[in-house]
Scaffold this motif. Structure first.
Motif, short mmCIF file in Angstrom:
data_model
loop_
_atom_site.label_atom_id
_atom_site.label_comp_id
_atom_site.label_asym_id
_atom_site.label_seq_id
_atom_site.Cartn_x
_atom_site.Cartn_y
_atom_site.Cartn_z
N GLU A 207 0.82 -1.21 0.00
CA GLU A 207 0.00 0.00 0.00
C GLU A 207 0.86 1.25 0.00
OE1 GLU A 207 -0.09 -2.36 2.22
OE2 GLU A 207 -1.96 -3.46 1.84
N GLU A 210 2.17 1.74 -3.53
CA GLU A 210 1.10 2.20 -4.42
C GLU A 210 0.77 3.67 -4.16
OE1 GLU A 210 -2.15 -0.40 -3.73
OE2 GLU A 210 -1.16 -2.17 -4.61
N ILE A 214 1.05 6.66 -6.89
CA ILE A 214 -0.08 7.54 -7.20
C ILE A 214 0.33 9.01 -7.06
CG2 ILE A 214 -2.37 8.25 -6.40
CD1 ILE A 214 -2.88 5.33 -5.69
#
Length: 316
Positions: A207, A210, A214
């Motif tokens: 996470e 990611e 992003i």
């Protein structure tokens, strides 16, 4: 008159009485016996196999002993000889080059390789196994294998001679022999670092990666700013293991170069085992071994302390 504050002041609770072990004496004795039975063999084994031999080695390092006659106590004579022996100085120079270069290449290369194979796929698993494969083979066998490849009549020079090219002294030129030894050492130990780093990379939260992607971070930025700092303790462990292991390098030297040519690949470990012990200089050889042990421990503590200081500075 008593002040209101005095009346409302909380009264300190009396100190609690010390806790007493309320278990029956028989239960406590059984628990102690179980603890001794489980830990005793390990302590005994460690004492017999480590503490006693180290103690005997330290004692012998202060003696003049050839392995047969009675050991004669000579004090610090053997340790004084360590710093005046030209062979020791040359061996430490070679050992330092191999240790530093090998550690940098194995740790740095292993980290880059592991980062490239971070994802899960059949090809990544294949290349991980390919990198680790040399590590499961005996170092002596690897040395003889590469000697057959790099020797004067080895596979590479035999192929070159077919094209009219002269043989290259991979193992008989002083500079090339040292480079060849470092290459084989790195190739043999590279996979161990890859496995360490691949396992460490699995602990990095997906996470977090990611979220960074992003936010627009590139792969290089993610690796440099997130991944590497998070696995820094594993990098420290790998550095210590490689550094200490290379300081004691011996087996590959024996099978690949034999310490030659002209002592250009003679490490300190090779000097102790192949020269001092063979020459029945047991007392002096033991002093060399004890000194090597002290240097290895000091370097391990130094690397760990520097890593801890860097972590504290980053946290503060």
């Amino acid at each position: 008159m008593v002040e209101l504050a005095e009346l409302t002041k909380p009264v300190a609770a009396p100190p609690a009485p010390p806790r007493r072990n309320t278990r029956p004496r028989g239960v406590r004795l059984r628990a102690a016996a179980v603890s001794l039975g489980m830990g005793g063999p390990a302590v005994l084994l460690y004492t017999v196999l480590t503490v006693v031999p180290v103690g005997v080695a330290i004692y012998l390092s202060f003696t003049d002993w050839n392995g047969f006659s009675k050991a004669v106590f000579v004090g610090l004579k053997n340790y004084a000889k360590l710093f005046s022996d030209p062979a020791s100085g040359r061996a430490w120079y070679v050992t330092g080059i191999i240790s530093v270069a090998g550690t940098v290449l194995m740790v740095g290369g292993g980290l880059v390789y592991a980062l490239a194979l971070r994802g899960r796929s059949k090809w990544n698993s294949f290349f991980r196994a390919l990198a680790y494969y040399p590590h499961v083979i005996s170092a002596l066998i690897l040395g003889y294998l590469w000697a057959a490849i790099l020797g004067t009549n080895g596979a590479i020079n035999s192929t070159l001679q077919k094209f009219g090219l002269g043989p290259i002294g991979f193992l008989f030129d002083e500079k090339l022999a040292l480079i060849a030894l470092i290459w084989v050492i790195v190739w043999a130990g590279f996979g161990f670092n890859v496995v360490l780093f691949v396992a460490a990379l699995q602990t990095v939260p997906a996470e977090l990666l990611e979220a960074a992607a992003i936010d627009g971070a590139s792969k290089a930025q993610i690796n440099r700013r997130i991944v590497v700092p998070m696995i820094a303790p594993v990098v420290t462990v790998a550095t210590v293991l490689n550094l200490v292991g290379l300081i004691r390098a011996y087996d590959l030297v024996v099978s690949l170069t034999g310490g030659g040519p002209a002592g250009s690949t003679q490490t300190y470990g090779y000097l102790i085992l192949a020269k001092s012990f063979e020459g029945t200089k047991i007392g002096y050889a033991t002093a060399q071994a004890v000194f090597l042990m002290v240097v290895s421990a000091a370097l391990a503590l130094l690397v760990t302390a520097l890593r801890n200081r860097q972590d504290q500075a980053a946290a503060g």
